[in-house]
Design a protein around this motif. Structure first.
Motif, short mmCIF file in Angstrom:
data_model
loop_
_atom_site.label_atom_id
_atom_site.label_comp_id
_atom_site.label_asym_id
_atom_site.label_seq_id
_atom_site.Cartn_x
_atom_site.Cartn_y
_atom_site.Cartn_z
N GLY A 295 -24.29 4.01 19.57
CA GLY A 295 -25.15 4.18 18.40
C GLY A 295 -24.59 5.16 17.40
N GLY A 296 -23.34 5.58 17.60
CA GLY A 296 -22.69 6.48 16.65
C GLY A 296 -22.06 5.71 15.51
N ARG A 297 -21.41 6.46 14.61
CA ARG A 297 -20.71 5.87 13.47
C ARG A 297 -19.21 5.95 13.71
NH1 ARG A 297 -20.97 8.54 8.72
NH2 ARG A 297 -21.51 10.50 9.70
N VAL A 298 -18.50 5.02 13.10
CA VAL A 298 -17.04 5.02 13.20
C VAL A 298 -16.44 5.10 11.80
CG1 VAL A 298 -15.02 3.59 13.78
CG2 VAL A 298 -16.91 3.78 15.39
N GLU A 299 -15.46 5.98 11.66
CA GLU A 299 -14.63 6.03 10.46
C GLU A 299 -13.24 5.59 10.86
OE1 GLU A 299 -14.76 9.79 8.46
OE2 GLU A 299 -16.97 9.82 8.43
N VAL A 300 -12.60 4.84 9.99
CA VAL A 300 -11.29 4.28 10.29
C VAL A 300 -10.23 4.93 9.41
CG1 VAL A 300 -9.89 2.17 10.19
CG2 VAL A 300 -12.23 2.09 11.09
N VAL A 301 -9.10 5.24 10.01
CA VAL A 301 -7.92 5.71 9.28
C VAL A 301 -6.91 4.57 9.30
CG1 VAL A 301 -5.99 7.33 9.26
CG2 VAL A 301 -8.30 8.14 9.84
N ILE A 302 -6.44 4.20 8.13
CA ILE A 302 -5.44 3.14 8.01
C ILE A 302 -4.12 3.80 7.61
CG2 ILE A 302 -4.77 1.04 6.80
CD1 ILE A 302 -7.76 0.38 6.58
N PRO A 303 -3.16 3.83 8.56
CA PRO A 303 -1.90 4.52 8.31
C PRO A 303 -1.04 3.92 7.18
CG PRO A 303 -2.23 4.17 10.65
CD PRO A 303 -3.27 3.37 9.94
N ALA A 304 -1.16 2.61 6.98
CA ALA A 304 -0.34 1.94 5.95
C ALA A 304 -1.03 0.65 5.53
CB ALA A 304 1.05 1.64 6.50
N ALA A 305 -0.76 0.23 4.32
CA ALA A 305 -1.39 -0.99 3.79
C ALA A 305 -1.08 -2.20 4.67
CB ALA A 305 -0.93 -1.23 2.36
N GLU A 306 0.10 -2.26 5.25
CA GLU A 306 0.50 -3.40 6.09
C GLU A 306 0.28 -3.13 7.59
OE1 GLU A 306 1.49 -6.39 4.95
OE2 GLU A 306 1.00 -5.58 2.97
N TYR A 307 -0.50 -2.11 7.91
CA TYR A 307 -0.72 -1.70 9.30
C TYR A 307 -1.28 -2.83 10.17
CZ TYR A 307 -2.86 1.01 13.14
OH TYR A 307 -3.25 1.51 14.36
N ARG A 308 -2.32 -3.51 9.69
CA ARG A 308 -2.96 -4.56 10.49
C ARG A 308 -1.94 -5.61 10.91
NH1 ARG A 308 -4.91 -9.70 9.67
NH2 ARG A 308 -6.85 -10.29 10.75
N ASN A 309 -1.05 -5.97 10.01
CA ASN A 309 -0.05 -7.00 10.31
C ASN A 309 0.95 -6.56 11.37
OD1 ASN A 309 -1.25 -8.67 8.43
ND2 ASN A 309 0.11 -8.00 6.78
N SER A 310 1.06 -5.26 11.62
CA SER A 310 1.99 -4.77 12.64
C SER A 310 1.35 -4.76 14.03
CB SER A 310 2.46 -3.36 12.28
OG SER A 310 1.43 -2.40 12.46
N LEU A 311 0.06 -4.99 14.10
CA LEU A 311 -0.65 -5.02 15.38
C LEU A 311 -0.57 -6.43 15.96
CD1 LEU A 311 -3.78 -2.94 14.30
CD2 LEU A 311 -1.79 -2.14 15.62
N PRO A 312 -0.74 -6.56 17.28
CA PRO A 312 -0.67 -7.90 17.88
C PRO A 312 -1.72 -8.84 17.28
CG PRO A 312 -0.77 -6.19 19.58
CD PRO A 312 -1.01 -5.52 18.27
#
Length: 158
Positions: A57-74
């Protein structure tokens, strides 16, 4: 209370299950209305922690290290990444484009600067590459952010 996460990816299944339990237990120590988890939501402990915070029931904040970060994940992790990102109460960017080791460390430094404590899913060994868990732990300790290591007794990464 703002809690950050860092940890090893690619853990063996048995260790993963134990780490997931330890993260869920750690999150239960905080009142849901005061709990803010901060994560880069990579596959592994980052995402498991974020899910535990949301389930609590808590909140999450996200840190995005780089604009293309998601594409580097599986690719198999993209659905989870997108779901958590969509539920984030705030998103922080480093301003970098390429998901290099330097960008990952910049993201981790940004994360550490936002939190009161860091949970580290860490085996106590040196980082296997720049920006690894050991580097994040050392940075947090250097700037005075408390680190709580979560590592199942007898567990190994390989």
């Amino acid at each position: 209370m703002r809690i950050g996460i860092t940890g090893h990816r690619g853990l063996p299944d048995e260790v993963e299950q134990r780490v997931r339990q330890e993260l869920a237990e750690a999150v239960k120590a905080y009142p849901p209305d005061e709990l803010v988890g901060v994560s880069c939501i990579a596959d592994g402990p980052d995402a498991w922690f974020a899910r535990s915070v949301l389930d609590r029931g808590g909140r999450v904040e996200v840190v995005i290290p780089a604009a293309e970060y998601r594409n580097s994940l599986p690719g198999w992790h993209h659905v989870t990444y997108d779901e958590i990102l969509d539920r984030a109460s705030d998103v922080h960017h480093t301003g970098l484009d390429e998901p290099t080791s330097q960008a990952h460390m910049a993201g981790s430094e940004l994360l550490v600067g936002l939190v009161d404590e860091v949970l580290a899913v860490w085996d106590g060994q040196p980082a296997r590459g720049y920006g690894g868990t050991a580097d994040v732990v050392a940075y947090a300790q250097r700037i005075g952010v408390p680190v709580r290591v979560l590592w199942p007794e007898g567990a190994t990464r390989d």
